[in-house]
Design a protein around this motif. Structure first.
Motif, PDB file in Angstrom:
ATOM      1  N   VAL A 226       0.821 -13.865   8.754  1.00 45.47           N
ATOM      2  CA  VAL A 226      -0.311 -13.165   9.374  1.00 45.47           C
ATOM      3  C   VAL A 226      -0.892 -12.118   8.432  1.00 45.47           C
ATOM      4  O   VAL A 226      -2.121 -11.947   8.349  1.00 45.47           O
ATOM      5  N   GLY A 227      -0.024 -11.420   7.711  1.00 42.71           N
ATOM      6  CA  GLY A 227      -0.486 -10.320   6.873  1.00 42.71           C
ATOM      7  C   GLY A 227      -0.783 -10.671   5.435  1.00 42.71           C
ATOM      8  O   GLY A 227      -1.227  -9.798   4.672  1.00 42.71           O
ATOM      9  N   LEU A 228      -0.577 -11.914   5.012  1.00 44.56           N
ATOM     10  CA  LEU A 228      -0.757 -12.254   3.600  1.00 44.56           C
ATOM     11  C   LEU A 228      -2.195 -12.539   3.184  1.00 44.56           C
ATOM     12  O   LEU A 228      -2.616 -12.113   2.096  1.00 44.56           O
ATOM     13  N   PRO A 229      -2.995 -13.254   3.975  1.00 41.71           N
ATOM     14  CA  PRO A 229      -4.360 -13.539   3.522  1.00 41.71           C
ATOM     15  C   PRO A 229      -5.184 -12.294   3.201  1.00 41.71           C
ATOM     16  O   PRO A 229      -6.016 -12.320   2.289  1.00 41.71           O
ATOM     17  N   GLU A 230      -4.967 -11.198   3.930  1.00 39.62           N
ATOM     18  CA  GLU A 230      -5.752  -9.989   3.705  1.00 39.62           C
ATOM     19  C   GLU A 230      -5.581  -9.450   2.286  1.00 39.62           C
ATOM     20  O   GLU A 230      -6.526  -8.882   1.707  1.00 39.62           O
ATOM     21  N   ASN A 231      -4.392  -9.639   1.721  1.00 35.80           N
ATOM     22  CA  ASN A 231      -4.175  -9.180   0.347  1.00 35.80           C
ATOM     23  C   ASN A 231      -5.081  -9.922  -0.624  1.00 35.80           C
ATOM     24  O   ASN A 231      -5.671  -9.312  -1.529  1.00 35.80           O
ATOM     25  N   PHE A 232      -5.200 -11.229  -0.441  1.00 34.59           N
ATOM     26  CA  PHE A 232      -6.077 -12.016  -1.315  1.00 34.59           C
ATOM     27  C   PHE A 232      -7.548 -11.703  -1.029  1.00 34.59           C
ATOM     28  O   PHE A 232      -8.380 -11.698  -1.936  1.00 34.59           O
ATOM     29  N   ARG A 233      -7.860 -11.422   0.228  1.00 29.31           N
ATOM     30  CA  ARG A 233      -9.248 -11.087   0.584  1.00 29.31           C
ATOM     31  C   ARG A 233      -9.658  -9.771  -0.083  1.00 29.31           C
ATOM     32  O   ARG A 233     -10.763  -9.658  -0.638  1.00 29.31           O
TER      33      ARG A 233
END
Length: 419
Positions: A226-233
């Motif tokens: 849940v929290g990983l895509p935001e880092n790439f975004r």
């Protein structure tokens, strides 16, 4: 490809792919390590293996093979996905695979977080809960392959690993990403390379995700994603478009091999409204029940969404395992469903709703599928999938035993047709 994921079964892989897609990453699920084919463009690649219940050494070998392929695709972070009920035995396979990946990537510490709040899997003081019950009182203690009799994830994981296992407790998690990062650094400094991290809500998972943005390896249930895509975004790396998903009309069939409490209720609900063909282990092993018989039953009821099922209560399953052996029973049922799925698709079935991780793996393997496009979510953790099998377009739902509402099968067949 940015995020490379290794899942230890097929339903878990689709669960993870669904989570990543919902949170904004263009995601493709691969069936096994791709071989001899052009790469598929995506931001997150999920390699689905069938390693949950095999020998630990073989699980490690296959997982490292998947890792090496994902490294070749350019991934900068890797996720080892296992079940949110931590399905494993005292010998493995979660611990051995996690340690092998740590060594291969030369990283100091990795999070262990097998939770999924939307389905009631939470972790507090290192103990795993399924809704309001400890894992060991949730029905998972009766699992036919991986009975979970201890809710203390640190203690269970320590039985599988060479090193000590750390803990980042909930009071630290609630302080936010900086506190979690410091706690993980402390665990690494104490040579506890695997650290169980408490989490109860999606906000906790987002905080954990922010804390591990620069971690080379992450491990957990699909919730940890849940929290990983935001880092790439935030790094300006997202923007690819996922392949469009379309439903497919035609005959739909339910294949249920899970014996979980949820699966038994779901099957009973489906059989209230649709015909069913029961598959008993003794009959399969003796040859009294054959794939041809099940295929003929489906053909006779093709317009009624029939179910073919080996789902039974734990006592009946245990009796069959005691008489014939656990591995022999499991292998016979998996081969039966795999062969049946192959024949069903050849006969024109276009939609399959499959219950149970081992059954799903057998079906996907028999259909010789190589990757899936991720469609809409049917129930939490279960997306619609599109692929081609046996020379035909097919749509699938691969459901982990404990996932889904009681009306899951009817809902799944509708979504696979209309989405």
């Amino acid at each position: 490809m940015l995020l490379g994921c290794i899942a230890d079964d097929f339903t878990g892989a689709s669960d993870l792919a669904n989570t990543l897609a919902k949170n904004g990453m263009a995601t493709v699920q691969f069936v096994g390590v791709p071989r001899g084919r052009e790469s598929v463009t995506c931001e997150a690649g999920v390699v689905a293996l069938k390693t949950r219940s095999i020998a630990p050494a073989e699980a490690v070998r296959q997982s490292l093979e998947a890792l090496h392929w994902l490294q070749a695709q350019g991934c900068s972070q890797f996720l080892f996905k296992y079940c949110s009920t931590f399905d494993s035995t005292p010998e493995g396979n979660i611990g051995p695979v996690a340690e092998a990946l740590l060594d291969a990537l030369d990283v100091k510490v990795a999070v262990v977080c097998p939770i999924f709040p939307e389905t009631g899997r939470t972790l507090y003081q290192g103990h795993l809960f399924v809704k309001d019950r400890l894992l060991s009182e949730s029905g998972m203690e009766n699992h036919p392959l991986n009975p979970m009799t201890d809710p203390d994830i640190r203690r269970w994981l320590r039985r599988q690993t060479r090193g000590e296992v750390g803990l980042v407790s909930y009071d630290i998690v609630r302080q936010g990403a900086a506190a979690i990062r410091d706690a993980l650094d402390h665990e690494a400094g104490a040579d506890r390379r695997l650290a169980v991290v408490d989490a109860v809500t999606n906000d906790d998972l987002r905080a954990i995700g922010a804390a591990i943005a620069d971690h080379g390896l992450v491990t957990g249930g699909s919730g940890i994603a849940v929290g990983l895509p935001e880092n790439f975004r935030k790094a300006g790396k997202l923007g690819a478009t996922s392949a469009a998903f379309t439903g497919l009309k035609g005959p739909g069939v339910v294949l249920s091999g899970s014996c979980s409490t949820a699966s038994r209720a779901q099957l009973a609900r489906h059989l209230d409204r649709h015909p069913g063909f029961a598959v008993e282990p003794e009959a399969v092993l003796s040859g009294a029940t054959t794939v041809d018989q099940a295929l003929a039953f489906v053909r006779d009821h093709i317009d009624l969404a029939p179910a073919v099922h080996s789902t039974a209560d734990p006592d009946r399953v245990a009796a069959a395992q005691q008489r014939f052996g656990r591995e022999r029973v499991a292998g016979a049922i998996e081969r039966f469903f795999g062969a049946l799925a192959h024949q069903l698709v050849r006969a024109g079935v276009t939609r399959l709703a499959v219950g149970g991780g081992e059954t799903s793996g057998a079906v996907v393997t028999a259909l010789a599928l190589d990757h899936f496009a991720i469609g809409p979510e049917i129930d939490p953790g279960v997306p619609a999938l599109a692929s081609r099998g046996s020379g035909r377009e097919i749509r699938l739902a691969l459901k982990s035993g404990n996932f889904g509402a009681v009306d899951f099968y009817d809902k799944a067949l509708r979504v696979l047709e209309r989405a």
